[in-house]
Design a protein around this motif. Structure first.
Motif, PDB file in Angstrom:
ATOM      1  N   ILE A 184      12.224 -29.798  -4.216  1.00  0.00           N
ATOM      2  CA  ILE A 184      11.730 -28.422  -4.223  1.00  0.00           C
ATOM      3  C   ILE A 184      12.790 -27.526  -3.597  1.00  0.00           C
ATOM      4  CG2 ILE A 184       9.917 -26.898  -3.321  1.00  0.00           C
ATOM      5  CD1 ILE A 184       8.034 -29.374  -3.352  1.00  0.00           C
ATOM      6  N   GLU A 222      11.158 -22.167  -1.710  1.00  0.00           N
ATOM      7  CA  GLU A 222       9.777 -22.585  -1.970  1.00  0.00           C
ATOM      8  C   GLU A 222       9.304 -23.569  -0.912  1.00  0.00           C
ATOM      9  OE1 GLU A 222       7.076 -24.795  -5.353  1.00  0.00           O
ATOM     10  OE2 GLU A 222       9.148 -24.345  -5.861  1.00  0.00           O
ATOM     11  N   SER A 223      10.236 -24.434  -0.482  1.00  0.00           N
ATOM     12  CA  SER A 223       9.925 -25.426   0.535  1.00  0.00           C
ATOM     13  C   SER A 223       9.494 -24.781   1.855  1.00  0.00           C
ATOM     14  CB  SER A 223      11.152 -26.319   0.741  1.00  0.00           C
ATOM     15  OG  SER A 223      10.922 -27.227   1.780  1.00  0.00           O
ATOM     16  N   ARG A 228       8.571 -32.858  -5.302  1.00  0.00           N
ATOM     17  CA  ARG A 228       7.311 -32.736  -6.039  1.00  0.00           C
ATOM     18  C   ARG A 228       7.291 -33.693  -7.219  1.00  0.00           C
ATOM     19  NH1 ARG A 228       6.609 -27.286  -6.723  1.00  0.00           N
ATOM     20  NH2 ARG A 228       5.054 -27.185  -5.090  1.00  0.00           N
TER      21      ARG A 228
END
Ligand SMILES: [Zn+2]
Length: 111
Positions: free
Chosen positions: A35, A39-40, A5
């Motif tokens: 990331i 979360e990925s 990100r």
């Protein structure tokens, strides 16, 4: 696949390494942070759901077009009533989809 990100604008890049420059804001490679895995995978999962929501939205757009043609055609009151009902339901579903997608964006389930 790894995801990165841009810390400047939030752009998400898929790949083993971050891009040379951010395609959105032009920030250099070192502005990208990897990331975390949890979360990925949430992002990957959400992309599918968001895509389905958007597909659903465009199908509803088509339903509205057909319903409007039906209303204009106006063969008899029962038909017009049915087309108006379809128009109303499709519009409400579209608004619900927009609200749901907005929630995904605000919770970061989009990238
Ligand atoms: Zn950027």
């Amino acid at each position: 696949m790894k995801k990165w990100r841009c810390q400047v604008c939030g752009y998400v890049h898929d790949g083993d390494t971050p891009p040379e420059n951010c395609p959105k804001c032009g920030a250099p490679q070192e502005k990208f942070a990897e990331i975390p895995e949890a979360e990925s995978s949430l992002i990957t999962r959400s992309r599918i759901t968001n895509q389905l929501q958007m597909e659903f939205y465009s199908l509803l757009e088509r339903i509205k077009e057909v319903a409007e043609m039906g209303v204009e055609d106006a063969l008899d009151p029962a038909c017009v009533s049915l087309f108006n009902q379809a128009l109303k339901s499709a519009t409400e579903l579209q608004q619900s989809i927009k609200a749901e997608i907005a929630v995904h964006i605000s919770k970061g389930k989009w990238g």
